[in-house]
Write a protein that holds these residues in place. Structure first.
Motif, PDB file in Angstrom:
ATOM      1  N   THR A 213       0.831  -1.216   0.000  1.00  0.00           N
ATOM      2  CA  THR A 213       0.000   0.000   0.000  1.00  0.00           C
ATOM      3  C   THR A 213       0.863   1.262   0.000  1.00  0.00           C
ATOM      4  OG1 THR A 213      -0.186   0.051   2.427  1.00  0.00           O
ATOM      5  CG2 THR A 213      -1.856  -1.214   1.214  1.00  0.00           C
ATOM      6  N   ASN A 214       2.169   1.086  -0.175  1.00  0.00           N
ATOM      7  CA  ASN A 214       3.093   2.228  -0.261  1.00  0.00           C
ATOM      8  C   ASN A 214       3.009   2.819  -1.671  1.00  0.00           C
ATOM      9  OD1 ASN A 214       5.362   3.869  -0.647  1.00  0.00           O
ATOM     10  ND2 ASN A 214       6.641   2.663   0.728  1.00  0.00           N
ATOM     11  N   PRO A 215       2.577   4.066  -1.834  1.00  0.00           N
ATOM     12  CA  PRO A 215       2.435   4.648  -3.178  1.00  0.00           C
ATOM     13  C   PRO A 215       3.731   4.642  -3.985  1.00  0.00           C
ATOM     14  CG  PRO A 215       1.364   6.031  -1.530  1.00  0.00           C
ATOM     15  CD  PRO A 215       2.148   4.998  -0.776  1.00  0.00           C
TER      16      PRO A 215
ATOM     17  N   ARG B 226       2.486  -0.756 -11.119  1.00  0.00           N
ATOM     18  CA  ARG B 226       1.080  -1.131 -10.907  1.00  0.00           C
ATOM     19  C   ARG B 226       0.190   0.109 -10.945  1.00  0.00           C
ATOM     20  NH1 ARG B 226      -0.675  -5.920  -8.855  1.00  0.00           N
ATOM     21  NH2 ARG B 226      -2.210  -5.037  -7.445  1.00  0.00           N
ATOM     22  N   THR B 227      -1.084  -0.122 -11.102  1.00  0.00           N
ATOM     23  CA  THR B 227      -2.050   0.993 -11.119  1.00  0.00           C
ATOM     24  C   THR B 227      -3.129   0.742 -10.070  1.00  0.00           C
ATOM     25  OG1 THR B 227      -3.281  -0.134 -12.874  1.00  0.00           O
ATOM     26  CG2 THR B 227      -1.680   1.543 -13.543  1.00  0.00           C
ATOM     27  N   MET B 228      -2.713   0.226  -8.921  1.00  0.00           N
ATOM     28  CA  MET B 228      -3.646  -0.169  -7.880  1.00  0.00           C
ATOM     29  C   MET B 228      -4.047   1.018  -7.003  1.00  0.00           C
ATOM     30  SD  MET B 228      -3.898  -1.108  -4.406  1.00  0.00           S
ATOM     31  CE  MET B 228      -2.234  -1.425  -3.888  1.00  0.00           C
ATOM     32  N   ASP B 229      -5.353   1.194  -6.799  1.00  0.00           N
ATOM     33  CA  ASP B 229      -5.894   2.230  -5.919  1.00  0.00           C
ATOM     34  C   ASP B 229      -6.400   1.523  -4.660  1.00  0.00           C
ATOM     35  OD1 ASP B 229      -7.506   4.078  -4.566  1.00  0.00           O
ATOM     36  OD2 ASP B 229      -8.044   5.119  -6.418  1.00  0.00           O
ATOM     37  N   PHE B 230      -5.647   1.651  -3.544  1.00  0.00           N
ATOM     38  CA  PHE B 230      -6.000   0.874  -2.358  1.00  0.00           C
ATOM     39  C   PHE B 230      -7.325   1.308  -1.744  1.00  0.00           C
ATOM     40  CE2 PHE B 230      -5.710  -0.205   2.233  1.00  0.00           C
ATOM     41  CZ  PHE B 230      -5.718  -1.580   2.083  1.00  0.00           C
ATOM     42  N   ALA B 231      -7.680   2.567  -1.885  1.00  0.00           N
ATOM     43  CA  ALA B 231      -8.977   3.020  -1.364  1.00  0.00           C
ATOM     44  C   ALA B 231     -10.113   2.266  -2.060  1.00  0.00           C
ATOM     45  CB  ALA B 231      -9.133   4.522  -1.560  1.00  0.00           C
ATOM     46  N   LYS B 232      -9.971   2.050  -3.351  1.00  0.00           N
ATOM     47  CA  LYS B 232     -10.989   1.301  -4.098  1.00  0.00           C
ATOM     48  C   LYS B 232     -10.943  -0.187  -3.737  1.00  0.00           C
ATOM     49  CE  LYS B 232     -11.248   4.437  -8.055  1.00  0.00           C
ATOM     50  NZ  LYS B 232     -11.049   4.591  -9.523  1.00  0.00           N
ATOM     51  N   VAL B 233      -9.728  -0.702  -3.497  1.00  0.00           N
ATOM     52  CA  VAL B 233      -9.603  -2.089  -3.035  1.00  0.00           C
ATOM     53  C   VAL B 233     -10.356  -2.268  -1.726  1.00  0.00           C
ATOM     54  CG1 VAL B 233      -8.004  -3.852  -2.173  1.00  0.00           C
ATOM     55  CG2 VAL B 233      -7.407  -2.521  -4.198  1.00  0.00           C
TER      56      VAL B 233
ATOM     57  N   VAL C  47      -3.837  -4.125   5.032  1.00  0.00           N
ATOM     58  CA  VAL C  47      -4.517  -5.279   4.436  1.00  0.00           C
ATOM     59  C   VAL C  47      -5.165  -6.142   5.523  1.00  0.00           C
ATOM     60  CG1 VAL C  47      -4.170  -7.388   3.082  1.00  0.00           C
ATOM     61  CG2 VAL C  47      -3.021  -5.272   2.418  1.00  0.00           C
ATOM     62  N   TYR C  48      -4.486  -6.298   6.648  1.00  0.00           N
ATOM     63  CA  TYR C  48      -5.039  -7.100   7.745  1.00  0.00           C
ATOM     64  C   TYR C  48      -6.359  -6.519   8.239  1.00  0.00           C
ATOM     65  CZ  TYR C  48      -4.966  -9.930  12.029  1.00  0.00           C
ATOM     66  OH  TYR C  48      -5.269 -10.822  13.034  1.00  0.00           O
ATOM     67  N   SER C  49      -6.470  -5.202   8.217  1.00  0.00           N
ATOM     68  CA  SER C  49      -7.686  -4.542   8.709  1.00  0.00           C
ATOM     69  C   SER C  49      -8.913  -4.872   7.857  1.00  0.00           C
ATOM     70  CB  SER C  49      -7.494  -3.023   8.749  1.00  0.00           C
ATOM     71  OG  SER C  49      -7.391  -2.487   7.431  1.00  0.00           O
ATOM     72  N   LEU C  50      -8.689  -5.374   6.647  1.00  0.00           N
ATOM     73  CA  LEU C  50      -9.804  -5.760   5.781  1.00  0.00           C
ATOM     74  C   LEU C  50     -10.383  -7.112   6.172  1.00  0.00           C
ATOM     75  CD1 LEU C  50      -8.355  -4.689   2.286  1.00  0.00           C
ATOM     76  CD2 LEU C  50      -9.783  -3.375   3.871  1.00  0.00           C
ATOM     77  N   LYS C  51      -9.709  -7.846   7.046  1.00  0.00           N
ATOM     78  CA  LYS C  51     -10.165  -9.142   7.562  1.00  0.00           C
ATOM     79  C   LYS C  51     -10.483 -10.149   6.451  1.00  0.00           C
ATOM     80  CE  LYS C  51      -9.766  -7.787  11.760  1.00  0.00           C
ATOM     81  NZ  LYS C  51      -8.598  -8.251  12.541  1.00  0.00           N
ATOM     82  N   PRO C  52      -9.544 -10.356   5.536  1.00  0.00           N
ATOM     83  CA  PRO C  52      -9.780 -11.397   4.525  1.00  0.00           C
ATOM     84  C   PRO C  52      -9.767 -12.771   5.175  1.00  0.00           C
ATOM     85  CG  PRO C  52      -7.490 -10.702   4.452  1.00  0.00           C
ATOM     86  CD  PRO C  52      -8.182  -9.778   5.432  1.00  0.00           C
ATOM     87  N   GLU C  53     -10.337 -13.751   4.475  1.00  0.00           N
ATOM     88  CA  GLU C  53     -10.297 -15.113   4.992  1.00  0.00           C
ATOM     89  C   GLU C  53      -8.866 -15.635   5.042  1.00  0.00           C
ATOM     90  OE1 GLU C  53     -14.188 -14.252   4.915  1.00  0.00           O
ATOM     91  OE2 GLU C  53     -12.912 -14.026   3.142  1.00  0.00           O
ATOM     92  N   GLN C  54      -8.036 -15.175   4.115  1.00  0.00           N
ATOM     93  CA  GLN C  54      -6.612 -15.524   4.145  1.00  0.00           C
ATOM     94  C   GLN C  54      -5.772 -14.313   3.755  1.00  0.00           C
ATOM     95  OE1 GLN C  54      -5.429 -19.207   2.076  1.00  0.00           O
ATOM     96  NE2 GLN C  54      -5.369 -20.023   4.134  1.00  0.00           N
ATOM     97  N   LEU C  55      -4.640 -14.159   4.451  1.00  0.00           N
ATOM     98  CA  LEU C  55      -3.674 -13.107   4.122  1.00  0.00           C
ATOM     99  C   LEU C  55      -2.344 -13.811   3.827  1.00  0.00           C
ATOM    100  CD1 LEU C  55      -3.057  -9.835   6.188  1.00  0.00           C
ATOM    101  CD2 LEU C  55      -1.384 -10.886   4.695  1.00  0.00           C
ATOM    102  N   GLN C  56      -1.938 -13.754   2.574  1.00  0.00           N
ATOM    103  CA  GLN C  56      -0.698 -14.427   2.165  1.00  0.00           C
ATOM    104  C   GLN C  56       0.454 -13.444   2.195  1.00  0.00           C
ATOM    105  OE1 GLN C  56      -0.411 -17.833   1.217  1.00  0.00           O
ATOM    106  NE2 GLN C  56       1.753 -17.350   1.439  1.00  0.00           N
TER     107      GLN C  56
END
Length: 619
Positions: free
Chosen positions: A339-341, A349-356, A394-403
């Motif tokens: 998530t570091n810009p 990459r063109t990832m927007d973490f707010a949208k993720v 990413v952990y704060s999103l509480k996914p079922e798995q964090l790799q």
């Protein structure tokens, strides 16, 4: 003539889509070439093994299959294994042409030939058309030998003329080697060792139309107890510098009507899981929606479909469709990586973490889809503090798995070309994993490896959900909690030991007892609750302490339930004694409640038992 395609997989449950695709395409291609005589017929065989099998067993099995031509599918997990087998097989069958293919050898094919003089050639990139053409060349230049085991030289090795002839025990056939080389010079997508002319590196082949690739799944018995891999697109629209998929800019999609027909086959065959290997499945909205609508409308409640998606380009229409699906029908893998810009820009990459975050939250709230989120340690501009923030985000999103993975500097990738600029030092042998960078020391990598293990054991197992939720509140961040837990394991010499499942609960309770002694009993109850959510254990675990429900209460509850079926309506065929064995009652003193665990009604995503709070007084 016998041509053998060999795959050495990482695990038994894996299958190799590539070799099945090459075989099926080549067989269909050869049928259309009527100029081949009946004497020039070829058998294309397949052999799959795993890296966990003894190499001597694989060597014997390949030898006993008596191939005239041998082809290996090469990846980072099996490269060294393949090289070892090639060297030993050449001693046994020196005249047998050996070809390699796959991403691990495609991007430095000439160097592979230089380092491995036992092989004849390398197929570069996607191989269906290339392999079919090679089969045709070898078949056309194949002739019966006068003797069943002729003494001849190997065409795949540079053997001096003074060297005595070596008996080839691979079979009684011979090739027109010069005729083969004349044909190979015209084949795109290969590098090969010519007779008397050294290493030849031909131009890359133009990519093929994906709908021309045949459907490989006809006899599902072959794939029993295996993960089924399926491809509805090739190529990737993105340019992530660490990924080989970014090299192939020719993004192609399989005809949607063909895809639907093939998906229906999987559904009808009641395949447990189909894993799409499309690099970014939702890069084309219409294509993704058509497939998701189809599997939702034709679902029979059995097959699960796995997709790798870019969460930040999921739109409201797609999320609405996903949220309406049966729980367990779909699972999503989402590569966040960082998530570091500055890091995101550096890796192209063109990832927007707010949208993720927005997309993952919306899907998470519905609770019907397993989400697997990925991070990569060792990327440019990511030091330990930056990675800790990425982890917490990413952990704060509480996914079922964090790799939590580590950068692999792959041959041919843009990351490899930038290694000097980024101070990337990585393993010389596969999997080419990062050792340190300008921003991350090797000590940091070791630290993150320990945290990775704790996340895998305690978070990704899904066995400590309620305990971890409360324990996290004791720390400034989730990263700090797992870091401290790692340090506890190291201090007690537990980090290099194998542990039974129940001992993981005991170790976590011991850690809590040292770090938060005043709350140990509360956490003991949480651990017990988490344990019985997943386990209908016949023997009470030591960490749970004394059982606090009287025999009279248990007897009254099940007698009452046998008559009323208030909490266990699906247990109509069972009496009170059977119900008692199939469920579990537990009293949590600090929580102040009786809980019934129903193991027949489990959550399809977490496999947690359904729970009921039972009154303390049974009238």
């Amino acid at each position: 003539m016998k041509i053998l395609l060999v795959a050495i997989n990482a695990k038994y449950i894996h299958s190799n889509l590539a070799i099945y695709s090459l075989k099926t395409y080549a067989e269909e291609h050869l049928k259309t070439h009527t100029e081949l005589t009946s004497q020039q017929a070829a058998e294309i065989g397949l052999a799959e093994y795993t890296i966990n099998q003894p190499s001597s067993h694989i060597l014997m099995d390949i030898y006993q299959k008596k191939p005239d031509i041998l082809c290996f599918s090469c990846y980072i997990w099996n490269r060294e294994y393949v090289e070892m087998l090639v060297k030993e097989l050449t001693k046994l069958c020196p005249c047998m042409p050996i070809w390699l293919g796959g991403p691990e050898v495609s991007y430095d094919a000439a160097a592979v030939l230089e380092c491995l003089p036992q092989i004849k050639g390398v197929m570069k990139g996607e191989g269906e058309e290339t392999f079919a053409q090679l089969c045709q060349i070898y078949i056309s230049n194949w002739k019966a030998s006068a003797k069943p085991k002729e003494m001849r030289y190997s065409a795949s090795m540079s053997i001096p003329k003074s060297t005595p002839a070596i008996p080839d025990t691979a079979g009684g056939r011979d090739f027109d080697w010069q005729g083969i080389d004349r044909c190979l010079s015209k084949v795109q997508g290969i590098a090969y060792r010519g007779v008397g002319c050294g290493i030849q590196d031909n131009p890359w082949r133009q990519v093929m139309e994906l709908s021309k690739v045949p459907f490989i799944y006809q006899n599902m018995e072959t794939f029993k107890n295996k993960i089924i891999y399926y491809e509805s697109s090739r190529g990737c629209p993105f340019s992530c510098s660490y990924c080989l998929s970014s090299i192939d800019k020719n993004l192609r999609f399989r005809d949607i009507n063909l895809v639907k027909k093939e998906l229906q086959f999987f559904i009808d065959q009641e395949v447990p899981q189909v894993k799409f290997v499309d690099r970014t499945f939702n890069c084309k909205h219409e294509h993704a929606m058509a497939i998701w609508r189809y599997i939702a409308e034709h679902d029979k409640g059995i097959t699960n479909f796995h997709f790798e998606v870019a969460a930040d380009i999921l739109n409201d229409e797609e999320i609405e469709l996903l949220n309406g699906m049966r729980p367990g029908l779909v699972q999503l893998e989402i590569g966040v990586q960082s998530t570091n810009p500055d890091t995101i820009r550096a890796i192209l990459r063109t990832m927007d973490f707010a949208k993720v975050r927005n997309a993952v939250d919306k899907i998470h709230k519905r609770g019907n889809i397993h989400q697997h989120l990925d991070l990569i340690a060792g990327l440019p501009f990511e030091n330990i503090s930056s990675f800790a923030k990425s982890f917490d985000d990413v952990y704060s999103l509480k996914p079922e798995q964090l790799q939590l993975g580590f950068l692999k500097v792959l041959k041919g990738s843009d990351m490899e070309r930038q290694k000097e600029a980024y101070g990337l030092v990585y393993q010389s042998c596969p999997p080419y994993e990062v050792l340190f960078t300008r921003w991350l020391t090797y000590e940091d990598v070791i630290r993150l490896k320990g945290i990775e293990e704790m996340v895998e054991v305690y978070y990704n197992s899904g066995q400590f959900v309620h305990t971890l939720e409360e324990l996290e509140k004791k720390y400034p961040s989730a990263f700090t909690m797992y870091d401290n837990l790692k340090c506890f394991y190291e201090a007690h010499g537990c980090d290099r030991m194998q542990h039974k499942r129940s001992s993981r609960y005991e170790l976590l309770l011991q850690y809590i007892g040292e770090a938060h002694p005043k709350e140990q009993e509360y956490f003991r109850e949480l651990l017990t609750y988490d344990f019985y959510l997943r386990e209908n254990a016949k023997t009470r675990p030591n960490f749970a302490g004394e059982y606090k429900i009287s025999k009279e209460y248990v007897r009254l509850f099940y007698e009452k339930e046998e008559k009323e079926r208030k909490y266990l309506p699906t247990y109509g065929a069972f009496d009170k004694n059977q119900m008692r064995k199939m469920t579990h009652l537990e009293y949590f003193e600090i929580m102040g409640k009786y809980v019934l665990f129903d193991y027949q009604e489990r959550n399809i995503l977490s496999q947690a038992a359904k729970t009921w709070e039972i009154p303390s007084q049974l009238s």
